[in-house]
Design an enzyme around this catalytic site. Structure first.
Site, PDB file in Angstrom:
ATOM      1  N   TYR A 155       0.876  -1.169   0.000  1.00  0.00           N
ATOM      2  CA  TYR A 155       0.000   0.000   0.000  1.00  0.00           C
ATOM      3  C   TYR A 155       0.916   1.222   0.000  1.00  0.00           C
ATOM      4  O   TYR A 155       1.373   1.691   1.045  1.00  0.00           O
ATOM      5  CB  TYR A 155      -0.920  -0.030   1.222  1.00  0.00           C
ATOM      6  N   ASP A 209      -1.991  -1.516  -3.966  1.00  0.00           N
ATOM      7  CA  ASP A 209      -2.413  -0.159  -4.291  1.00  0.00           C
ATOM      8  C   ASP A 209      -1.134   0.661  -4.433  1.00  0.00           C
ATOM      9  O   ASP A 209      -0.558   1.099  -3.436  1.00  0.00           O
ATOM     10  CB  ASP A 209      -3.304   0.396  -3.171  1.00  0.00           C
TER      11      ASP A 209
END
Length: 206
Positions: free
Chosen positions: A106, A146
């Protein structure tokens, strides 16, 4: 966060697991604290994914966080990059399997005022490249998650000029992603298979 998702859409993860049948499921921005894990484990009715690993933010509560759900027992699990600020936010889990590593990430958002852009481009990206290259010395690597960047104009909805000063589409972030692909010898799999399709997962407002 994951708790809100499970409260509002209790079958979301099981539906995803059923439709994709992936060996590994990586989650980002779980926003969990360590004290939440036991209850989440009890609520996750995913018998095909008995091996679960969680990285929680200790820097800020209810922030960031990643997880991986696996069908098979990994050889090893590594949390973090060895960089204190990044590791305190629970942003990376590396899974070692028999024939490859899978790194779920992330990536830090640079923020509305680009306050974290220097950390993102000068610290995070440098550490991530080093981490991936070290892994590649042993086995092939899949890097996913992500990644908080729209690399090419085709990856971004909206007016590209105004967005050039927005987090995720600055020249610095896009250049760092290009450097990551070249230095670590990675392939953007979606773009490799879909070189001319305008597609994106985030819709900008400007």
């Amino acid at each position: 966060g994951l708790r809100a998702l499970m409260r509002n859409h209790p079958r979301a993860l099981s539906s995803l697991a059923d439709s994709e049948s992936a060996d590994l499921i990586f989650l980002q921005e779980t926003k969990l604290q360590t004290k939440h894990i036991q209850k989440i484990e009890e609520e996750l009715i995913l018998p095909r994914y008995p091996h679960r690993f969680w990285a929680c933010s200790t820097a800020r509560l209810g922030y960031s966080g990643t997880a991986v759900l696996s069908k098979r027992q990994p050889i090893s699990i590594l949390e973090g990059l060895g960089e204190p600020e990044a590791d305190a936010e629970g942003r990376v889990i590396t899974v070692e399997l028999n024939d490859l590593y899978v790194v779920g990430s992330y990536v830090p958002n640079s923020g509305a005022e680009l306050a974290r852009l220097p950390f993102r481009t000068e610290v995070w990206e440098t550490c991530m490249r080093a981490h991936l290259k070290k892994l590649q010395e042993k086995k092939p690597v899949v890097y996913c998650g992500d990644l908080n960047v729209a690399h090419k104009p085709l990856d971004l909805w909206g007016r590209h000029g105004p967005n050039a000063v927005s987090a995720g589409y600055t020249d610095a972030e896009r250049n760092e992603f290009s450097k990551l692909l070249s230095d670590v010898d990675l392939v953007d799999v979606f773009r490799e298979k879909n070189p001319n399709i305008a597609a994106y997962t985030v819709r900008a407002q400007c």
